[in-house]
Design an enzyme around this catalytic site. Sequence first.
Site, PDB file in Angstrom:
ATOM      1  N   LYS A  67      50.962   3.273 -55.488  1.00  0.00           N
ATOM      2  CA  LYS A  67      51.652   4.161 -54.546  1.00  0.00           C
ATOM      3  C   LYS A  67      52.627   3.380 -53.654  1.00  0.00           C
ATOM      4  O   LYS A  67      53.770   3.777 -53.468  1.00  0.00           O
ATOM      5  CB  LYS A  67      50.638   4.931 -53.700  1.00  0.00           C
ATOM      6  CG  LYS A  67      49.746   5.876 -54.515  1.00  0.00           C
ATOM      7  CD  LYS A  67      48.849   6.704 -53.641  1.00  0.00           C
ATOM      8  CE  LYS A  67      47.783   5.900 -52.932  1.00  0.00           C
ATOM      9  NZ  LYS A  67      46.810   5.275 -53.866  1.00  0.00           N
ATOM     10  N   THR A  68      52.159   2.267 -53.104  1.00  0.00           N
ATOM     11  CA  THR A  68      53.037   1.450 -52.259  1.00  0.00           C
ATOM     12  C   THR A  68      54.192   0.885 -53.068  1.00  0.00           C
ATOM     13  O   THR A  68      55.342   0.859 -52.600  1.00  0.00           O
ATOM     14  CB  THR A  68      52.233   0.305 -51.613  1.00  0.00           C
ATOM     15  OG1 THR A  68      51.157   0.848 -50.850  1.00  0.00           O
ATOM     16  CG2 THR A  68      53.119  -0.533 -50.713  1.00  0.00           C
ATOM     17  N   ASP A 112      51.487   5.473 -45.350  1.00  0.00           N
ATOM     18  CA  ASP A 112      50.274   5.322 -46.158  1.00  0.00           C
ATOM     19  C   ASP A 112      49.098   6.043 -45.484  1.00  0.00           C
ATOM     20  O   ASP A 112      49.065   6.174 -44.259  1.00  0.00           O
ATOM     21  CB  ASP A 112      49.955   3.839 -46.316  1.00  0.00           C
ATOM     22  CG  ASP A 112      48.993   3.572 -47.459  1.00  0.00           C
ATOM     23  OD1 ASP A 112      48.742   4.497 -48.260  1.00  0.00           O
ATOM     24  OD2 ASP A 112      48.494   2.434 -47.568  1.00  0.00           O
ATOM     25  N   THR A 161      44.839   8.981 -50.595  1.00  0.00           N
ATOM     26  CA  THR A 161      43.761   8.896 -51.578  1.00  0.00           C
ATOM     27  C   THR A 161      42.933  10.178 -51.586  1.00  0.00           C
ATOM     28  O   THR A 161      42.082  10.350 -52.452  1.00  0.00           O
ATOM     29  CB  THR A 161      42.838   7.706 -51.256  1.00  0.00           C
ATOM     30  OG1 THR A 161      42.352   7.838 -49.912  1.00  0.00           O
ATOM     31  CG2 THR A 161      43.587   6.388 -51.383  1.00  0.00           C
ATOM     32  N   ARG A 220      45.670  -3.247 -59.403  1.00  0.00           N
ATOM     33  CA  ARG A 220      45.381  -4.191 -58.311  1.00  0.00           C
ATOM     34  C   ARG A 220      44.164  -5.027 -58.639  1.00  0.00           C
ATOM     35  O   ARG A 220      44.135  -6.248 -58.426  1.00  0.00           O
ATOM     36  CB  ARG A 220      45.169  -3.432 -57.001  1.00  0.00           C
ATOM     37  CG  ARG A 220      44.836  -4.341 -55.814  1.00  0.00           C
ATOM     38  CD  ARG A 220      44.459  -3.534 -54.586  1.00  0.00           C
ATOM     39  NE  ARG A 220      45.579  -2.736 -54.132  1.00  0.00           N
ATOM     40  CZ  ARG A 220      45.468  -1.718 -53.284  1.00  0.00           C
ATOM     41  NH1 ARG A 220      44.264  -1.358 -52.856  1.00  0.00           N
ATOM     42  NH2 ARG A 220      46.532  -1.048 -52.887  1.00  0.00           N
TER      43      ARG A 220
END
Length: 338
Positions: A67-68, A112, A161, A220
């Site tokens: 997402k980032t 975020d 999320t 990640r």
Amino acid sequence: MDHTSPLDPLPTPDEIAADAALRPQDLNQFVGQPRVVDQLGLLLDAASRRGSVPDHVLLSGPPGLGKTTLAMIIAHEMSAPLRISSGPAIQHAGDLAAILSGLTQGEVFFLDEIHRMSRPAEEMLYLAMEDFRVDVVVGKGPGATAIPLEIPPFTLVGATTRVGLLPGPLRDRFGFTAQLDFYDTGTLTRIVTRSASMLGIDIEPGSAEVIASRSRGTPRIANRLLRRVRDYAQVRGTGVVTPESAGVALDLFEVDPLGLDRLDREVLNAVCRKFGGGPVGLSTLAIAVGEEAETVAEVAEPFLVRLGFLMRTPRGRVATPAGFAHVGLPPIQHDLFA
């Protein structure tokens, strides 16, 4: 509240820098999420041709899926500056007003964990997203005055999320909403191979797949496991990551072939061995494994449920036959399975 596990610990400054270096810079470099990438590319291309700012974008999905990175790519593709903040950091409307009033024309504002923003700030954001205006309140009580402040057109990229916690009026103000999915092993293998090349890691064919298969479908985690495997190869091996050394290294870090870590296994073993497969309440289960209830619910349980090892029921947590098999026990027949 953020939670971590042995698979996804709090990153060190060096790891943050390494993660930043591994991020793709544009949509062509982004591996995975083909549906989202295609839709987002169309949105950005159309806005660029019109000479306007893109619609506001909402990205939802579990942590670590990109997402980032996509927010950074949006700013890069539009040649626009990027402002980054988070929902927990905006607890007052004044905090948001200070950020919005400092935005420049076409700037991308990445927010975020947007679902954790305060309600007064949410209400201010509604006006900013629709009319590019904020009302700054001066004074208190009956004498308070709202002064409208125009802000230049910008693109809000919200990430969450838990999209279900967003109020409907806020969700409806996003022009484009994307749900990011977990990655398959083949896609993660490509990501690990690319990351190894960028980090200068000597990796044999097949090693990337070993790492990818234990990464819980999350880039990640895959990149973090790659760094731990590299450490093992440099300290206890020849410096070359082989499929065998990758497997041994991940076993050392308590990541099993399915991607379960120590906490996952303790939760599953507790349900199966201590509580006869359940049902068992969350607080009781958390005490049994020595963790906070929220950590068990947010870190361990989602992956166990995804694998089909555990079920959340109104009566409590229940192990499935597959969960019993994974810990080497014959399943106990519950009326849930009758």
